[in-house]
Design an enzyme around this catalytic site. Sequence first.
Site, PDB file in Angstrom:
ATOM      1  N   LYS A   1       0.836  -1.302  -0.061  1.00 38.93           N
ATOM      2  CA  LYS A   1      -0.092  -0.408   0.028  1.00 38.93           C
ATOM      3  C   LYS A   1       1.180   1.054   0.021  1.00 38.93           C
ATOM      4  O   LYS A   1       1.897   1.293   0.556  1.00 38.93           O
ATOM      5  CB  LYS A   1      -0.310   0.071   1.457  1.00 38.93           C
ATOM      6  CG  LYS A   1      -1.917  -0.982   1.379  1.00 38.93           C
ATOM      7  CD  LYS A   1      -2.794  -1.179   2.674  1.00 38.93           C
ATOM      8  CE  LYS A   1      -3.756  -1.776   2.074  1.00 38.93           C
ATOM      9  NZ  LYS A   1      -5.475  -1.501   1.512  1.00 38.93           N
TER      10      LYS A   1
ATOM     11  N   ARG B   1     -10.311 -10.737   2.183  1.00 36.67           N
ATOM     12  CA  ARG B   1     -11.553 -12.302   1.271  1.00 36.67           C
ATOM     13  C   ARG B   1     -10.498 -13.606   1.269  1.00 36.67           C
ATOM     14  O   ARG B   1     -11.195 -14.799   0.691  1.00 36.67           O
ATOM     15  CB  ARG B   1     -11.480 -11.578  -0.488  1.00 36.67           C
ATOM     16  CG  ARG B   1     -10.501 -11.688  -1.335  1.00 36.67           C
ATOM     17  CD  ARG B   1     -11.058 -10.947  -2.578  1.00 36.67           C
ATOM     18  NE  ARG B   1     -11.293  -9.494  -1.801  1.00 36.67           N
ATOM     19  CZ  ARG B   1     -10.834  -8.648  -2.934  1.00 36.67           C
ATOM     20  NH1 ARG B   1     -12.032  -9.603  -4.394  1.00 36.67           N
ATOM     21  NH2 ARG B   1     -10.763  -7.199  -2.752  1.00 36.67           N
TER      22      ARG B   1
END
Length: 483
Positions: A264, A338
């Site tokens: 990130k 996920r």
Amino acid sequence: MNIRIRNLSEPSCACEALILPLFEGKKGVPHSFPPGFRKFVSGLSDGVFSAKHGEVFFAVRPDAGKPRQVLFVGLGKREELTPERLRQAGGKAMSQLRSLGITDVAVSASLIRTTQFSPAVFLEGGLLGQYTFPRYRREKDAKGIRTLTILAEPSSALKNDVRSTAEVAAAVSFARDLVNTPANDMTPGHLARAALSLKRPGLSVSVIERDRARRLGMGAFLAVASGSHKPPKFIVVEYRGSKKPPLVLIGKSVTFDSGGLSLKPSDGMEKMKYDMAGGAAVLGAVKAAAALGLPVHVIGLLPATENLPGGSATKPGDVVSAVGGKTIEIANTDAEGRLTIADAIGYAKRFRPRAVVDIATLTGACTITFGAEAIAMMGNDRKLLDRMKKAGEDSYERVWEMPLFEEYRDYLKSDIADIRNIGNRIGGLMTSAYFLYEFAEKTPWVHLDIAGTAWTEKDKPYMPKGASGVGVRLLLNFIKELK
Ligand code: BES
Ligand code: ZN
Ligand code: ZN
């Protein structure tokens, strides 16, 4: 905080300050007050205080009567009163007194008693608004309210309401503490210990370590954990308030999300300690369900791990297999939540659950879509979705349903594996849920994305800046309605 209910009239209570809720136009001063006080209130000019929703006004009484100090709080127009307005008024009033350094408070319930809502709703906002997180400061701030006396007849219904409200507020604070704790302390191991601290008769906790997770086929979860030196913990909590098949709650528990090798940007990365807010919400909800002795069977699953770019980290393009055998191409290591949840859903199936609900800070796209105002919801079972919607309205942790069009399946096609963990940016909120849907299959399931709501950048009436604790009250409401 010591909370008690006393059947006293307002002028005969010996508190440091009294909270007096009023309707717009300064209506609703209890008759027990002497005419001098009533005159004083009606003489306040509207510019000073008109009792609009959310207004507060602190006064030292000029008529020399008891109690000396009164905090007026506006409830707005009687016909516009909602539980949320009452909650917010409670939050505002009690925060104001806290900032004034007042520790011994009474609340007049006379006016609230004339509405269809319980004074406990006002109390809920009040308690939630008192939350602070002083752990990492040497200089502690104001003491906060120590004693709160509710001036009302102590009926058993009100006593019950007050007791359960205090339990709920404690569970929300518990969740907020976990989320606010920086990631150097809030490791998977620490989260497991926090879960273990909830153990009590009827509530059991166990932890699946890396080796066992491997034997269980949790290749997706372990792929996320592989870039960190800290061992992952797959935490299982079970509250057996009934013998029925369980409701399984899955909470995303990435204790720090750096993105992994799909790193990130540094701007805002420090906030990624809140990527375990789903897990905290599940623990909070299970804690409260047990404390309230709800007649339900709930299992909480927290696949806890860090997502770091260490030397053995998963690389973009790696293929792993999840519980149940489906293979996943990990095209982006920042879409890690996920992966952890896919394995938790796979694991949940062994319990033959009546329903699975997952709650996760899953996508930036959720924040872009809803800001901090709603939880995104998707799922495969109309009844569950409707029930969740209702739970959202009741708790004011509002959910908004998004579609799971079958066309989204194509967005997740992989050239090499059964499925890819990302789509092509577009529709990111839905494709993340569609990915999970491919693992839930026929199991009745609801997904909640709390990326926008789990953290607040500004103080709100009963939600101080920082971790919001969102999901605890929503899930609890949902559990309660589970018949
Ligand atoms: N934890 C993030 C989602 C997130 C972002 C939560 C901002 C709270 C605030 C999640 O793991 C993530 O990084 N998602 C990616 C997915 C993308 C790579 C498909 C995202 O949303 O950018
Ligand atoms: Zn991520
Ligand atoms: Zn994440």
